[in-house]
Design a protein around this motif. Structure first.
Motif, PDB file in Angstrom:
ATOM      1  N   LYS A   1       0.843  -1.194   0.000  1.00  0.00           N
ATOM      2  CA  LYS A   1       0.000   0.000   0.000  1.00  0.00           C
ATOM      3  C   LYS A   1       0.875   1.240   0.000  1.00  0.00           C
ATOM      4  CE  LYS A   1      -3.591  -2.253   2.788  1.00  0.00           C
ATOM      5  NZ  LYS A   1      -4.373  -2.169   4.049  1.00  0.00           N
ATOM      6  N   SER A   2       0.372   2.311  -0.610  1.00  0.00           N
ATOM      7  CA  SER A   2       1.058   3.595  -0.531  1.00  0.00           C
ATOM      8  C   SER A   2       0.957   4.124   0.898  1.00  0.00           C
ATOM      9  CB  SER A   2       0.433   4.582  -1.515  1.00  0.00           C
ATOM     10  OG  SER A   2      -0.958   4.702  -1.289  1.00  0.00           O
TER      11      SER A   2
ATOM     12  N   TYR B   1      -2.377   5.027   3.084  1.00  0.00           N
ATOM     13  CA  TYR B   1      -3.576   4.499   2.423  1.00  0.00           C
ATOM     14  C   TYR B   1      -4.538   3.949   3.479  1.00  0.00           C
ATOM     15  CZ  TYR B   1      -6.548   1.627  -0.539  1.00  0.00           C
ATOM     16  OH  TYR B   1      -7.626   1.068  -1.175  1.00  0.00           O
TER      17      TYR B   1
ATOM     18  N   LYS C   1      -4.917  10.172   1.994  1.00  0.00           N
ATOM     19  CA  LYS C   1      -4.107  10.742   0.916  1.00  0.00           C
ATOM     20  C   LYS C   1      -2.617  10.562   1.225  1.00  0.00           C
ATOM     21  CE  LYS C   1      -7.478  14.187  -0.590  1.00  0.00           C
ATOM     22  NZ  LYS C   1      -7.735  15.626  -0.834  1.00  0.00           N
ATOM     23  N   TYR C   2      -1.858  10.155   0.205  1.00  0.00           N
ATOM     24  CA  TYR C   2      -0.424   9.943   0.418  1.00  0.00           C
ATOM     25  C   TYR C   2       0.274  11.288   0.653  1.00  0.00           C
ATOM     26  CZ  TYR C   2      -0.578  10.752  -4.690  1.00  0.00           C
ATOM     27  OH  TYR C   2      -0.827  11.252  -5.941  1.00  0.00           O
TER      28      TYR C   2
ATOM     29  N   VAL D   1      -3.951   7.926  -8.424  1.00  0.00           N
ATOM     30  CA  VAL D   1      -2.750   8.762  -8.382  1.00  0.00           C
ATOM     31  C   VAL D   1      -2.997   9.962  -9.297  1.00  0.00           C
ATOM     32  CG1 VAL D   1      -0.287   8.861  -8.920  1.00  0.00           C
ATOM     33  CG2 VAL D   1      -1.245   6.800  -7.892  1.00  0.00           C
TER      34      VAL D   1
ATOM     35  N   ASP E   1       3.195  12.652 -10.243  1.00  0.00           N
ATOM     36  CA  ASP E   1       3.033  11.479  -9.379  1.00  0.00           C
ATOM     37  C   ASP E   1       2.895  10.241 -10.259  1.00  0.00           C
ATOM     38  OD1 ASP E   1       2.866  13.550  -7.630  1.00  0.00           O
ATOM     39  OD2 ASP E   1       0.886  13.058  -6.831  1.00  0.00           O
TER      40      ASP E   1
ATOM     41  N   CYS F   1      -0.224   6.644 -13.877  1.00  0.00           N
ATOM     42  CA  CYS F   1      -0.967   7.508 -12.966  1.00  0.00           C
ATOM     43  C   CYS F   1      -2.424   7.436 -13.356  1.00  0.00           C
ATOM     44  CB  CYS F   1      -0.437   8.941 -13.009  1.00  0.00           C
ATOM     45  SG  CYS F   1      -0.486   9.698 -14.655  1.00  0.00           S
TER      46      CYS F   1
ATOM     47  N   PHE G   1       7.401   4.458  -6.399  1.00  0.00           N
ATOM     48  CA  PHE G   1       6.266   5.380  -6.263  1.00  0.00           C
ATOM     49  C   PHE G   1       6.800   6.767  -5.940  1.00  0.00           C
ATOM     50  CE2 PHE G   1       2.869   7.089  -3.281  1.00  0.00           C
ATOM     51  CZ  PHE G   1       2.088   7.599  -4.312  1.00  0.00           C
TER      52      PHE G   1
ATOM     53  N   SER H   1       5.809  11.055  -5.604  1.00  0.00           N
ATOM     54  CA  SER H   1       4.811  12.117  -5.530  1.00  0.00           C
ATOM     55  C   SER H   1       5.521  13.458  -5.421  1.00  0.00           C
ATOM     56  CB  SER H   1       3.880  11.914  -4.337  1.00  0.00           C
ATOM     57  OG  SER H   1       4.574  12.111  -3.111  1.00  0.00           O
TER      58      SER H   1
ATOM     59  N   GLY I   1      -3.770   7.072  -3.474  1.00  0.00           N
ATOM     60  CA  GLY I   1      -2.663   6.157  -3.743  1.00  0.00           C
ATOM     61  C   GLY I   1      -3.122   4.817  -4.263  1.00  0.00           C
TER      62      GLY I   1
END
Length: 421
Positions: free
Chosen positions: A244-245, A248, A251-252, A279, A288, A308, A327, A329, A337
């Motif tokens: 997972k980002s 998550y 929001k990342y 994304v 991103d 994205c 990944f 951003s 994410g």
């Protein structure tokens, strides 16, 4: 209101929170004028000192891509708007953020600013304290960025603690032994304001920190710090599972560069299946993106281009036993994410092609090899037993046949005649 040189930086909007369903009441407005954008209005609000300080401002879309700026007094009153009224007026309302100056209340929101207050007061020593206890999973470091700084002394060591910034571990409610606390506590930050410049970054390796600012004159010594957690998402992972980002399904965070290196046992390939993907979408995924490589570095073959947006339907399969998931951003526009399922698949052997190796299958593979091993030995032992039994039976039959032949030979030598009647 602020004595720091944020008046001359280009990010005054960071000092404000924006609201869409509010606007200043007419009796709160102290000035109206036209600006090119909201940033110019924010600068004017920061600069407005006399006769009344500015505490908020409104911007309304005007002619030729300009905006009408309205500044409001510090003790302003507002008017609540409906969605229809806000859309029709095209108004955005900005208010100064709340920045605790001193006290024991903990600051838990994970991104914000610490600003030294402004006053003409002069004393032997003034101490301001901010207590941080950030709610930031997957992080163990706070990054302080110097947005502005002012110091009239080149060497604050001669003045004791005056003109100094100190970041130290927050006191724990549970008392521990001195040795244990010394081993667990991160190193403190002690620096003179004269040693800092705009853009400097200070890292404190804990999410609990006590930030102390000492000064003798709040106009001669001033500081603005932006703080945020730093996420360490560069890892080597040896087993399948969920990826997972950071944060998550929230929001990342901004300004990430995560690298997850997955490594399976030799003879395996790796599958990546996105179960949720959101994304920031821009042409060429410039800001991103997620990208997967068929190896442990970005020099390896690309399994995907930069991706994205809001869709990822295909399953990505490596050709080797390693992949690198990247990944990235930028500092703006954060989405939720991604949530991905990473599985290991044996490319050869007793497992069928397409059957995935999950976290529990590591033990199953050992069981499979043991089963084959004992099956071979069991078959050999069974064959040995059968052959042995057949040999014994043949030996007994041969022995009985030899005995019968010997008896017949004896009868013939004695001229014994058998009467068939």
């Amino acid at each position: 209101m602020l004595s720091t040189d944020e008046l001359y930086c280009e990010e005054e909007l960071k000092l404000f929170d924006m609201h869409f369903l509010r606007r200043l009441s007419y009796k709160s407005i102290i000035r109206n004028f036209t600006v090119e954008n909201s940033l110019e209005c924010a600068k004017a609000c920061v600069r407005t000192r006399k006769p009344m300080k500015c505490g908020a401002f409104d911007t309304v879309v005007g002619l030729n891509d300009t905006r009408n700026c309205s500044l409001g007094v510090e003790a302003y009153s507002i008017k609540e708007l409906t969605h229809e009224e806000a859309e029709e007026a095209g108004v955005s309302h900005f208010t100064y953020r709340f920045y605790p100056e001193v006290g024991e209340d903990e600051i838990t929101y994970h991104i914000g600013m610490l600003i030294s207050p402004s006053t003409t007061r002069n004393s032997d020593q003034v101490k301001f304290v901010w207590n941080l206890n950030l709610d930031a999973p997957d992080s163990n470091t706070i990054v302080f960025t110097v947005m502005s700084v002012k110091s009239w002394t080149e060497d604050c060591s001669k003045l004791g603690k005056r003109g100094m910034l100190i970041v130290k571990p927050a006191k724990s409610r549970k008392r521990k032994k001195n040795r244990e606390r010394a081993a667990e506590e991160p190193d403190s930050i002690n620096t003179c304001l004269s040693e800092l410049t705009k853009g400097d970054k200070l890292r404190f390796h804990s999410l609990k920190a006590k930030v102390v600012f000492y000064t003798t004159h709040l106009r001669k010594y001033a500081l603005t710090l932006e703080y945020e957690p730093e996420y360490n998402c560069t890892k080597t992972i040896m087993s399948p599972g969920t990826l997972k980002s950071p944060k998550y399904p929230g929001k990342y965070p901004p300004s990430l560069e995560c690298r997850w290196h997955y490594k399976a046992l030799p003879g395996n390939v790796i599958n990546v299946q996105m179960r949720d993907f959101m994304v920031e979408k821009v042409p060429d995924c410039e800001f991103d993106y997620v990208q997967i490589f068929d190896g442990n570095t970005t020099e390896a073959t690309q399994l995907t281009e930069k991706r994205c947006g809001f869709e990822w339907t295909d399953i990505i399969t490596s050709t080797s036993n390693q992949i690198l998931v990247v990944f990235v951003s930028d500092s703006e526009v954060m989405k939720t994410g991604f949530n991905a399922l990473v599985t290991f698949e044996r490319s050869t052997g007793s497992r069928r092609r397409g059957q995935r190796l999950t976290a529990g299958d590591t033990g199953d593979s050992v069981k499979d090899s043991n089963f084959v091993f004992y099956s071979l030995w069991g078959t050999a032992a069974f064959a040995f037993v059968v052959i042995t039994i057949l040999g014994i039976v043949c030996y007994m039959l041969k022995k009985r046949l030899n005995a019968a032949n010997a008896l017949v030979s004896t009868f013939k030598r004695n001229n014994i005649v058998f009467d068939s009647h």
